[in-house]
Design a protein around this motif. Structure first.
Motif, short mmCIF file in Angstrom:
data_model
loop_
_atom_site.label_atom_id
_atom_site.label_comp_id
_atom_site.label_asym_id
_atom_site.label_seq_id
_atom_site.Cartn_x
_atom_site.Cartn_y
_atom_site.Cartn_z
N PRO A 41 64.18 10.54 19.87
CA PRO A 41 64.29 9.73 20.49
C PRO A 41 66.25 8.86 20.25
N THR A 42 67.22 8.74 21.00
CA THR A 42 68.84 8.21 21.81
C THR A 42 68.84 6.46 21.15
N SER A 43 70.32 6.18 21.12
CA SER A 43 70.42 5.30 20.93
C SER A 43 71.31 4.64 23.00
N SER A 44 71.47 6.04 23.12
CA SER A 44 72.12 5.53 24.39
C SER A 44 71.51 7.40 24.87
N ALA A 45 71.45 6.55 26.37
CA ALA A 45 71.32 7.83 27.69
C ALA A 45 72.12 7.83 28.97
N GLU A 58 64.03 12.51 32.62
CA GLU A 58 62.89 11.51 31.50
C GLU A 58 64.36 11.49 30.41
N VAL A 59 64.15 10.46 29.06
CA VAL A 59 64.75 10.04 28.54
C VAL A 59 64.31 9.63 27.84
N ASN A 60 64.73 9.70 26.58
CA ASN A 60 63.92 8.80 25.41
C ASN A 60 64.69 8.16 24.80
N LEU A 61 64.45 7.02 24.26
CA LEU A 61 65.44 5.45 23.50
C LEU A 61 64.52 4.73 22.39
N LEU A 62 65.59 4.87 21.44
CA LEU A 62 64.99 3.76 20.47
C LEU A 62 65.46 2.36 20.70
N ARG A 63 64.16 1.43 20.51
CA ARG A 63 64.51 0.39 21.38
C ARG A 63 65.74 -0.71 20.81
N THR A 101 69.38 -2.67 29.56
CA THR A 101 68.72 -2.21 27.76
C THR A 101 67.58 -2.38 27.63
N PHE A 102 66.61 -1.69 26.64
CA PHE A 102 65.21 -1.45 26.38
C PHE A 102 65.05 -1.66 25.25
N ASN A 103 64.59 -3.23 25.17
CA ASN A 103 64.38 -4.12 23.95
C ASN A 103 62.43 -4.49 24.02
N THR A 104 61.99 -3.49 24.59
CA THR A 104 60.68 -3.25 24.22
C THR A 104 60.41 -1.88 24.67
N ALA A 105 59.22 -1.53 23.83
CA ALA A 105 58.81 -0.20 23.47
C ALA A 105 57.82 -0.12 24.07
N GLY A 106 57.75 1.15 24.86
CA GLY A 106 56.40 1.83 25.62
C GLY A 106 57.91 2.60 26.81
#
Length: 125
Positions: A41-45, A58-63, A101-106
């Motif tokens: 997971p990263t802070s931006s994609a 598919e991307v993996n982000l940090l909250r 911006t994605f503030n919720t895990a899921g």
């Protein structure tokens, strides 16, 4: 003596064949194409659109992370499945960049409803 050597050679050939011949075959790739392990997971994609695909799918982000969609000349939209924490959809646009911006895990699947089969997912940890 000749027959003993011939018998021994035959047995060795059968054993080597059963074991794969000593590694002379096709090597096995550690990560076959299309099956790479998920990125950390990263802070931006950034997701780029082609005529009918999101890349990467598919991307993996940090909250709290942000995804930016680079949309080219072909018009697209980004419509999220209606799940808790999903950001606002992106309306039909072309030749633009738009971020969410994605503030919720899921896991947040999305589609371009203009192009059948054009899907992606944002995973937030």
């Amino acid at each position: 003596m000749y027959l003993e050597r011939l018998a021994l050679t035959t047995v060795m050939a059968v054993v080597l064949a059963a074991c794969g011949g000593g590694g002379g075959g096709t090597p096995v790739e550690p990560n076959p194409p299309g099956q790479n392990p998920p990125a950390e997971p990263t802070s931006s994609a950034t997701v780029v659109t082609s005529a009918s695909a999101f890349s990467p799918k598919e991307v993996n982000l940090l909250r709290g992370g942000t995804v930016t969609w680079n949309i080219g000349a072909v018009a697209h939209n980004v419509i999220f499945n209606k799940v808790a924490g999903a950001p606002e959809d992106v309306g039909v646009i072309s030749n633009a960049q738009v971020s969410r911006t994605f503030n919720t895990a899921g896991s947040f699947p999305y589609d371009c409803t203009l192009h059948a089969g054009m899907t992606g997912t944002v995973n937030v940890k």
